[in-house]
Design a protein around this motif. Structure first.
Motif, PDB file in Angstrom:
ATOM      1  N   ILE A   1      -1.109  -3.097   2.073  1.00  0.00           N
ATOM      2  CA  ILE A   1      -1.694  -3.218   0.730  1.00  0.00           C
ATOM      3  C   ILE A   1      -0.594  -3.048  -0.308  1.00  0.00           C
ATOM      4  CG2 ILE A   1      -3.333  -2.238  -0.928  1.00  0.00           C
ATOM      5  CD1 ILE A   1      -5.013  -1.329   1.496  1.00  0.00           C
ATOM      6  N   LYS A   2      -0.433  -4.039  -1.162  1.00  0.00           N
ATOM      7  CA  LYS A   2       0.653  -4.023  -2.139  1.00  0.00           C
ATOM      8  C   LYS A   2       0.209  -3.640  -3.548  1.00  0.00           C
ATOM      9  CE  LYS A   2       3.324  -7.480   0.413  1.00  0.00           C
ATOM     10  NZ  LYS A   2       3.992  -8.807   0.378  1.00  0.00           N
ATOM     11  N   ALA A   3      -1.057  -3.310  -3.727  1.00  0.00           N
ATOM     12  CA  ALA A   3      -1.569  -2.942  -5.044  1.00  0.00           C
ATOM     13  C   ALA A   3      -0.808  -1.743  -5.603  1.00  0.00           C
ATOM     14  CB  ALA A   3      -3.060  -2.611  -4.949  1.00  0.00           C
ATOM     15  N   ASP A   4      -0.671  -1.691  -6.923  1.00  0.00           N
ATOM     16  CA  ASP A   4      -0.034  -0.539  -7.566  1.00  0.00           C
ATOM     17  C   ASP A   4      -0.827   0.727  -7.252  1.00  0.00           C
ATOM     18  OD1 ASP A   4       2.010  -1.969  -8.849  1.00  0.00           O
ATOM     19  OD2 ASP A   4       0.699  -2.493 -10.518  1.00  0.00           O
ATOM     20  N   PHE A   5      -0.124   1.792  -6.919  1.00  0.00           N
ATOM     21  CA  PHE A   5      -0.766   3.086  -6.678  1.00  0.00           C
ATOM     22  C   PHE A   5      -0.583   3.947  -7.923  1.00  0.00           C
ATOM     23  CE2 PHE A   5      -0.984   7.490  -5.226  1.00  0.00           C
ATOM     24  CZ  PHE A   5      -2.156   7.462  -4.468  1.00  0.00           C
TER      25      PHE A   5
ATOM     26  N   ASN B   1      -9.619  -6.849  -2.505  1.00  0.00           N
ATOM     27  CA  ASN B   1      -8.386  -7.391  -3.076  1.00  0.00           C
ATOM     28  C   ASN B   1      -8.001  -6.738  -4.408  1.00  0.00           C
ATOM     29  OD1 ASN B   1      -6.133  -9.103  -3.077  1.00  0.00           O
ATOM     30  ND2 ASN B   1      -7.187 -10.650  -4.289  1.00  0.00           N
ATOM     31  N   PRO B   2      -7.860  -5.425  -4.438  1.00  0.00           N
ATOM     32  CA  PRO B   2      -7.521  -4.758  -5.704  1.00  0.00           C
ATOM     33  C   PRO B   2      -6.065  -4.994  -6.114  1.00  0.00           C
ATOM     34  CG  PRO B   2      -7.469  -3.166  -3.941  1.00  0.00           C
ATOM     35  CD  PRO B   2      -7.978  -4.456  -3.333  1.00  0.00           C
ATOM     36  N   GLU B   3      -5.831  -5.006  -7.420  1.00  0.00           N
ATOM     37  CA  GLU B   3      -4.466  -5.061  -7.956  1.00  0.00           C
ATOM     38  C   GLU B   3      -3.920  -3.658  -8.178  1.00  0.00           C
ATOM     39  OE1 GLU B   3      -4.310  -8.722 -10.966  1.00  0.00           O
ATOM     40  OE2 GLU B   3      -5.950  -7.330 -11.407  1.00  0.00           O
ATOM     41  N   VAL B   4      -4.842  -2.706  -8.359  1.00  0.00           N
ATOM     42  CA  VAL B   4      -4.490  -1.314  -8.629  1.00  0.00           C
ATOM     43  C   VAL B   4      -5.390  -0.412  -7.794  1.00  0.00           C
ATOM     44  CG1 VAL B   4      -4.618   0.540 -10.357  1.00  0.00           C
ATOM     45  CG2 VAL B   4      -3.635  -1.667 -10.976  1.00  0.00           C
ATOM     46  N   VAL B   5      -4.795   0.623  -7.212  1.00  0.00           N
ATOM     47  CA  VAL B   5      -5.569   1.675  -6.555  1.00  0.00           C
ATOM     48  C   VAL B   5      -5.355   2.945  -7.351  1.00  0.00           C
ATOM     49  CG1 VAL B   5      -5.892   3.052  -4.471  1.00  0.00           C
ATOM     50  CG2 VAL B   5      -5.334   0.612  -4.285  1.00  0.00           C
ATOM     51  N   TYR B   6      -6.427   3.444  -7.967  1.00  0.00           N
ATOM     52  CA  TYR B   6      -6.330   4.691  -8.733  1.00  0.00           C
ATOM     53  C   TYR B   6      -6.930   5.812  -7.886  1.00  0.00           C
ATOM     54  CZ  TYR B   6      -6.351   8.192 -12.312  1.00  0.00           C
ATOM     55  OH  TYR B   6      -6.100   9.348 -13.004  1.00  0.00           O
ATOM     56  N   PHE B   7      -6.176   6.917  -7.763  1.00  0.00           N
ATOM     57  CA  PHE B   7      -6.628   8.044  -6.951  1.00  0.00           C
ATOM     58  C   PHE B   7      -6.746   9.307  -7.778  1.00  0.00           C
ATOM     59  CE2 PHE B   7      -5.296  11.703  -4.131  1.00  0.00           C
ATOM     60  CZ  PHE B   7      -6.529  11.832  -3.517  1.00  0.00           C
ATOM     61  N   GLY B   8      -7.908   9.922  -7.728  1.00  0.00           N
ATOM     62  CA  GLY B   8      -8.118  11.226  -8.342  1.00  0.00           C
ATOM     63  C   GLY B   8      -8.036  12.290  -7.264  1.00  0.00           C
TER      64      GLY B   8
END
Length: 376
Positions: free
Chosen positions: A249-253, A223-230
């Motif tokens: 998934i509605k988390a901020d990308f 249940n993440p609020e943010v998905v950070y991608f490197g």
């Protein structure tokens, strides 16, 4: 690919020569320009290519680079590394054997780091427009530089944006297992932990895969609020589309400079809307960049890319240092590069002893209405 009047093809190297008065035997200065000129990251390679072409055309149109009172035209050797470290090292050796006095490149940190060993041993100046992994300039080389920022700077800004601006604490972190992608992800995670935020999910993906739903499904359970991608835009496009369209998934990308290319929002479409990316401030608002932007538009019929001006600046720094130092000797060129503050199309730049620029600001952009908009 831009069509050139004269082209000599070597394995993975394209040499473009500008004829000198006096015939084929006339002296020329050779510089190498290398990056992913073909393949899924070719958009970035084109930026490096176009920036270098503009810079070299300016020098050749005024007679070339003056060395010891003699004007010398400039020849570009092109290296298509396809973001493959092995191809990059092969190109580096060919550049050195061909007599280049400087290299603009490479694009990917995973290529720039191993090639830097080849260039350093040969005493050839290397300036990357885009490789941000700190290791590149932490190896003690005197001839390696970058005109972009570093991932420890970018990661710190990303962590502050997530925690202080977005007020989010449940962060999932993904990376593409490359030197750049994993390095950026790790720096962001490190600075998040300094702010008391521990990632709820951390995983790598395989660059080039087409289906990321298994890892995204596992991530969704946290249940993440943010998905950070490197990583780079081809994978970011698939991730954000599969997050939104398959799994809801509605988390901020959020991602970094490797995704800052128009293809991201053009291909991902509505799925990319609202995504956040870190990059440097709007180049269109830099007064010194206006001439380059205008020339690029006239020559190529489109706007500059994220790294076009960085490549233009790197090319000019090499050629200006040759002329001002009065030498094509690599260590002398490098010493001169460190000796002063440079007025460039990106504004004033000055290198520290490691070869990094003294000031490397990162800001955040958001995809709004199908385009990038700077938000801070």
């Amino acid at each position: 690919m831009f069509r050139l009047a004269f082209r000599v093809i070597l394995p993975m190297i394209f040499a473009v020569a500008v004829a000198l008065p006096g015939g084929a035997g006339a002296a020329m200065i050779k510089i190498g320009v290398a990056g992913p000129l073909t393949g899924d990251q070719a958009a970035f390679g084109e930026m490096l290519k176009n920036g270098a072409l503009l810079a070299v055309a300016e020098w050749n149109n005024k007679g070339g680079v003056s060395v010891g009172g003699k004007k010398m035209k400039v020849e570009i050797l092109w290296g298509d590394d396809r973001h493959d470290p092995r191809e990059g090292v092969s190109i580096a050796h060919k550049f050195v054997n061909s007599g280049v006095v400087g290299v603009v490149g490479h694009f990917n940190s995973s290529v720039s780091i191993p090639t830097s060993t080849v260039y350093t041993e040969a005493g050839v100046v290397q300036i990357t427009p885009a490789s941000t992994n700190p290791k590149l300039t932490e190896q003690g080389s005197k001839t390696v530089f970058r005109v972009c920022g570093r991932d420890d700077q970018q990661g710190e800004v990303a962590a502050a944006f997530i925690v202080d601006k977005l007020k989010k604490k449940r962060v999932a972190i993904l990376h593409d297992k490359t030197t750049y992608g994993q390095g950026l992800a790790n720096e962001t995670r490190r600075f998040l932990e300094r702010k008391g935020v521990k990632a709820v999910f951390y995983s790598g993906i395989i660059q080039g895969d087409k289906d990321y739903t298994p890892v995204l499904t596992a991530m969704k359970q946290k249940n993440p609020e943010v998905v950070y991608f490197g990583g780079i835009h081809p994978e970011a496009i698939l991730l954000v589309k599969q997050m939104r369209e398959r799994l809801g998934i509605k988390a901020d990308f959020i991602s970094g400079d490797g995704v800052f290319v128009d293809e991201f929002y053009k291909i991902a479409g509505k799925s990319a809307e609202g995504s956040y990316l870190s990059f440097t401030p709007d180049q269109a608002k830099i007064p010194a960049a206006q001439g380059v932007i205008k020339k690029h538009r006239a020559r190529f019929g489109k706007e500059v890319g994220a790294y076009t001006i960085y490549s233009y600046v790197a090319s000019n720094l090499i050629l200006s240092s040759i002329e001002e130092a009065g030498s094509t000797n690599g260590p002398k060129i490098a010493a001169h590069l460190r000796s002063k503050a440079w007025k460039t199309a990106l504004g004033e730049l000055q290198f520290n002893k490691k070869g990094d620029v003294l000031e490397s600001p990162y800001v955040f952009w958001q995809v709004k209405g199908g385009k990038f908009v700077q938000i801070n």
